[in-house]
Write an enzyme that holds these catalytic residues in place. Structure first.
Site, PDB file in Angstrom:
ATOM      1  N   THR A  62       0.817  -1.212   0.000  1.00 41.13           N
ATOM      2  CA  THR A  62       0.000   0.000   0.000  1.00 41.13           C
ATOM      3  C   THR A  62       0.850   1.261   0.000  1.00 41.13           C
ATOM      4  O   THR A  62       0.474   2.281  -0.574  1.00 41.13           O
ATOM      5  CB  THR A  62      -0.930  -0.013   1.227  1.00 41.13           C
ATOM      6  OG1 THR A  62      -1.745  -1.176   1.149  1.00 41.13           O
ATOM      7  CG2 THR A  62      -1.815   1.210   1.285  1.00 41.13           C
ATOM      8  N   TYR A  76      -7.600   0.174  -4.147  1.00 45.12           N
ATOM      9  CA  TYR A  76      -6.444   0.671  -4.878  1.00 45.12           C
ATOM     10  C   TYR A  76      -5.583  -0.508  -5.286  1.00 45.12           C
ATOM     11  O   TYR A  76      -5.771  -1.621  -4.821  1.00 45.12           O
ATOM     12  CB  TYR A  76      -5.622   1.625  -3.992  1.00 45.12           C
ATOM     13  CG  TYR A  76      -5.265   1.027  -2.661  1.00 45.12           C
ATOM     14  CD1 TYR A  76      -6.105   1.172  -1.563  1.00 45.12           C
ATOM     15  CD2 TYR A  76      -4.114   0.257  -2.525  1.00 45.12           C
ATOM     16  CE1 TYR A  76      -5.801   0.581  -0.358  1.00 45.12           C
ATOM     17  CE2 TYR A  76      -3.807  -0.335  -1.310  1.00 45.12           C
ATOM     18  CZ  TYR A  76      -4.649  -0.168  -0.228  1.00 45.12           C
ATOM     19  OH  TYR A  76      -4.355  -0.761   0.955  1.00 45.12           O
ATOM     20  N   SER A 109       1.358  -7.375  -0.207  1.00 48.65           N
ATOM     21  CA  SER A 109       1.996  -8.313   0.725  1.00 48.65           C
ATOM     22  C   SER A 109       1.456  -9.745   0.656  1.00 48.65           C
ATOM     23  O   SER A 109       2.175 -10.666   1.008  1.00 48.65           O
ATOM     24  CB  SER A 109       1.984  -7.770   2.151  1.00 48.65           C
ATOM     25  OG  SER A 109       0.710  -7.783   2.722  1.00 48.65           O
ATOM     26  N   THR A 144       1.091  -4.142   4.410  1.00 47.88           N
ATOM     27  CA  THR A 144       0.925  -4.350   5.854  1.00 47.88           C
ATOM     28  C   THR A 144       0.305  -5.697   6.224  1.00 47.88           C
ATOM     29  O   THR A 144       0.486  -6.158   7.342  1.00 47.88           O
ATOM     30  CB  THR A 144       0.044  -3.242   6.477  1.00 47.88           C
ATOM     31  OG1 THR A 144      -1.217  -3.235   5.828  1.00 47.88           O
ATOM     32  CG2 THR A 144       0.711  -1.887   6.364  1.00 47.88           C
ATOM     33  N   ASP A 145      -0.431  -6.318   5.284  1.00 54.25           N
ATOM     34  CA  ASP A 145      -1.156  -7.534   5.676  1.00 54.25           C
ATOM     35  C   ASP A 145      -0.217  -8.629   6.186  1.00 54.25           C
ATOM     36  O   ASP A 145      -0.542  -9.337   7.139  1.00 54.25           O
ATOM     37  CB  ASP A 145      -2.007  -8.061   4.522  1.00 54.25           C
ATOM     38  CG  ASP A 145      -3.288  -7.250   4.355  1.00 54.25           C
ATOM     39  OD1 ASP A 145      -3.684  -6.567   5.324  1.00 54.25           O
ATOM     40  OD2 ASP A 145      -3.884  -7.291   3.277  1.00 54.25           O
ATOM     41  N   LYS A 217      -0.070  -7.110  13.399  1.00 53.66           N
ATOM     42  CA  LYS A 217      -1.161  -6.265  12.916  1.00 53.66           C
ATOM     43  C   LYS A 217      -2.417  -6.638  13.684  1.00 53.66           C
ATOM     44  O   LYS A 217      -2.754  -7.812  13.785  1.00 53.66           O
ATOM     45  CB  LYS A 217      -1.362  -6.474  11.412  1.00 53.66           C
ATOM     46  CG  LYS A 217      -2.275  -5.445  10.774  1.00 53.66           C
ATOM     47  CD  LYS A 217      -2.355  -5.603   9.256  1.00 53.66           C
ATOM     48  CE  LYS A 217      -3.201  -4.492   8.648  1.00 53.66           C
ATOM     49  NZ  LYS A 217      -3.364  -4.652   7.191  1.00 53.66           N
ATOM     50  N   GLU A 333       3.784 -29.853  25.979  1.00 50.68           N
ATOM     51  CA  GLU A 333       2.428 -30.387  26.065  1.00 50.68           C
ATOM     52  C   GLU A 333       2.356 -31.580  25.124  1.00 50.68           C
ATOM     53  O   GLU A 333       2.809 -31.520  23.997  1.00 50.68           O
ATOM     54  CB  GLU A 333       1.424 -29.323  25.625  1.00 50.68           C
ATOM     55  CG  GLU A 333       1.329 -28.200  26.618  1.00 50.68           C
ATOM     56  CD  GLU A 333       0.035 -27.442  26.466  1.00 50.68           C
ATOM     57  OE1 GLU A 333      -0.569 -27.527  25.395  1.00 50.68           O
ATOM     58  OE2 GLU A 333      -0.355 -26.773  27.435  1.00 50.68           O
TER      59      GLU A 333
END
Ligand SMILES: *[C@@H]1O[C@H](CO)[C@@H](O)[C@H](O)[C@H]1NC(C)=O
Ligand SMILES: *[C@@H]1O[C@H](CO)[C@@H](O)[C@H](O)[C@H]1NC(C)=O
Ligand SMILES: *[C@@H]1O[C@H](CO)[C@@H](O)[C@H](O)[C@H]1NC(C)=O
Ligand SMILES: *[C@@H]1O[C@H](CO)[C@@H](O)[C@H](O)[C@H]1NC(C)=O
Ligand SMILES: *[C@@H]1O[C@H](CO)[C@@H](O)[C@H](O)[C@H]1NC(C)=O
Ligand SMILES: *[C@@H]1O[C@H](CO)[C@@H](O)[C@H](O)[C@H]1NC(C)=O
Length: 381
Positions: A62, A76, A109, A144-145, A217, A333
């Site tokens: 972006t 966009y 991304s 950013t994703d 994020k 575990e």
């Protein structure tokens, strides 16, 4: 716009041979140029020897996005603008640092993958960490994703103490209140600053600096989305002046990997656990044959399907984290049937995938990679 009439070339920015280290040459009209280690760099200011040197590696996203108009902040094309235009949009960066641009990809991304991440890590190691390198910091621009995944990848693979700063934007360059230019200026400020040394890779967004290891994020739409819910921010910017709350430290749980000789990484997928989970998707993932590891994002109490999980965990490493993506899974575990899943500790699901790929790709023991730091921190062994 910048005058590009005079270029100064730091021929050693990606010094492949230490003999060429610290040779500074001035040239005319040599942008773009190929650095000694083969990176195509562009150079965007008159060289000023009293300023630090920062390389911006652009991948798209972006921050390089172009929308239909200024009011279009949500629709966009990501990755439409090249590194030169990004640099020229923020000329004040050139008062802070000599800037070199390297276009490594130009995609959103979701299209960033391990091939590109390896290329960034190797280029950053060559240009920043080679003996005698005169590069002071690297900035990676990214959508950013999946920014936190690449930031985590770089935190684990580029470790010479010099700053590596990952930055993006929530609004495209063409939108009102585009956040990219300020974020980029702050990223360069952080990358050029000696205050940023020895803190691991950093994410700078929205006036804050966070550790790439912890930051994730947290909201899909809004500007204040990058947060480290428990540890918080490392620092921030006041009037674009960088400050840190504490002296340098790196994340306690961090493991590092040398990927400089690797050209690919094994495939790892994430499977989501929910009510009525029966493990069919785990078996289906295994049936593809190329899946070398799995991460299960499950409710804290587990997902049931113990037998299916044990069968799969007996064939390939299976790491378990919680689907709410925050919090710690205790070490060792075990599923009741015996083939143990690996505890992710604090590493969230998408970062566990990255860490498992790096462990498998470098021949590290997957269980020790995740559980050794946990045991040593929690129990001192
Ligand atoms: C550098 O650019 C040249 C031509 O502009 C191209 O042929 C070459 O593949 C590029 N190299 C890298 C490493 O991107
Ligand atoms: C070079 O940078 C220094 C330090 O910021 C600054 O004082 C000086 O004016 C700069 N020189 C030029 C020619 O821009
Ligand atoms: C950057 O330098 C230019 C010219 O040297 C100057 O006009 C501008 O005010 C400076 N910007 C900042 C933020 O100092
Ligand atoms: C990553 O994307 C690039 C460019 O699209 C492609 O060449 C490469 O094969 C991809 N790598 C993986 C592991 O999918
Ligand atoms: C990478 O390859 C070089 C040359 O083959 C070798 O000397 C070096 O030890 C390798 N590094 C790692 C981390 O495997
Ligand atoms: C462990 O995994 C292997 C391979 O899938 C399987 O054959 C075995 O039954 C599993 N053991 C247990 C106790 O579930």
């Amino acid at each position: 716009m910048l005058s590009v009439a005079l270029f100064a070339v730091l021929s050693t920015l990606a010094a492949a041979s230490p003999a060429k280290v610290n040779v500074v040459r001035e040239r005319n009209n040599v942008s773009p140029f190929v650095s000694p280690s083969g990176l195509n760099l562009t150079y965007s200011s008159k060289y000023n020897s009293s300023l630090p040197n920062v390389v911006i590696m652009a991948t798209g996203g972006t921050i390089a996005g172009s929308g239909a108009g200024a009011a279009s902040s949500g629709v966009y094309s990501a990755g439409a603008i090249g590194v030169e235009a990004l640099i020229q949009a923020v000329p004040d960066m050139l008062n802070i640092s000599n800037i070199y641009g390297y276009q490594i990809a130009n995609v959103g991304s979701p299209s960033i993958n391990s091939t590109i991440q390896l290329a960034i890590a190797k280029a950053a190691n060559a240009i920043l960490c080679a003996p005698g390198s005169v590069t002071d910091g690297v900035v990676v621009t990214h959508g950013t994703d999946t920014l936190e995944e690449t930031a985590f990848f770089l935190d684990l693979t580029v470790n010479c103490g010099k700053p590596v700063v990952i930055v993006g934007a929530m609004r495209p360059a063409t939108a009102y209140s585009a956040d990219g230019p300020a974020n980029l200026l702050q990223a360069v400020t952080a990358a050029a600053s000696p205050l940023s040394k020895d803190r691991g890779a950093l994410i700078t967004m929205n006036d804050r600096v966070g550790s790439a290891w912890y930051t994730q994020k947290t909201h899909v739409n809004y500007l204040d989305t990058f947060k480290a819910p428990e540890p918080g921010y490392l620092g921030g910017f006041f009037n674009n002046e960088l400050f840190y709350y504490n002296s340098p430290a790196t994340p306690t749980f961090k493991k590092t990997f040398n990927v400089n000789n690797l050209t690919s990484l094994p495939r790892v997928d994430i499977v989501y656990g929910q009510q009525e989970f029966d493990g069919r998707l785990l078996e289906a993932a295994l049936a593809f044959g190329d899946v070398k590891g799995l991460v299960i994002a499950s409710p804290n109490g587990g997902v049931g399907a113990d037998a299916a999980i044990a069968r799969v965990a007996g064939r390939i490493p299976v790491v378990r984290h919680v689907r709410i993506n925050v919090g710690m899974i205790a070490p060792s575990e075990r599923v009741p049937t015996g083939n143990a899943t690996i505890s992710s500790g604090l590493v969230n699901n998408q970062k566990s995938r990255i860490q498992l790929m790096l462990a498998l790709g470098t021949g590290a023991d997957p269980r020790e990679t995740f559980e050794e730091p946990l045991r040593s921190i929690l129990y001192g062994k």
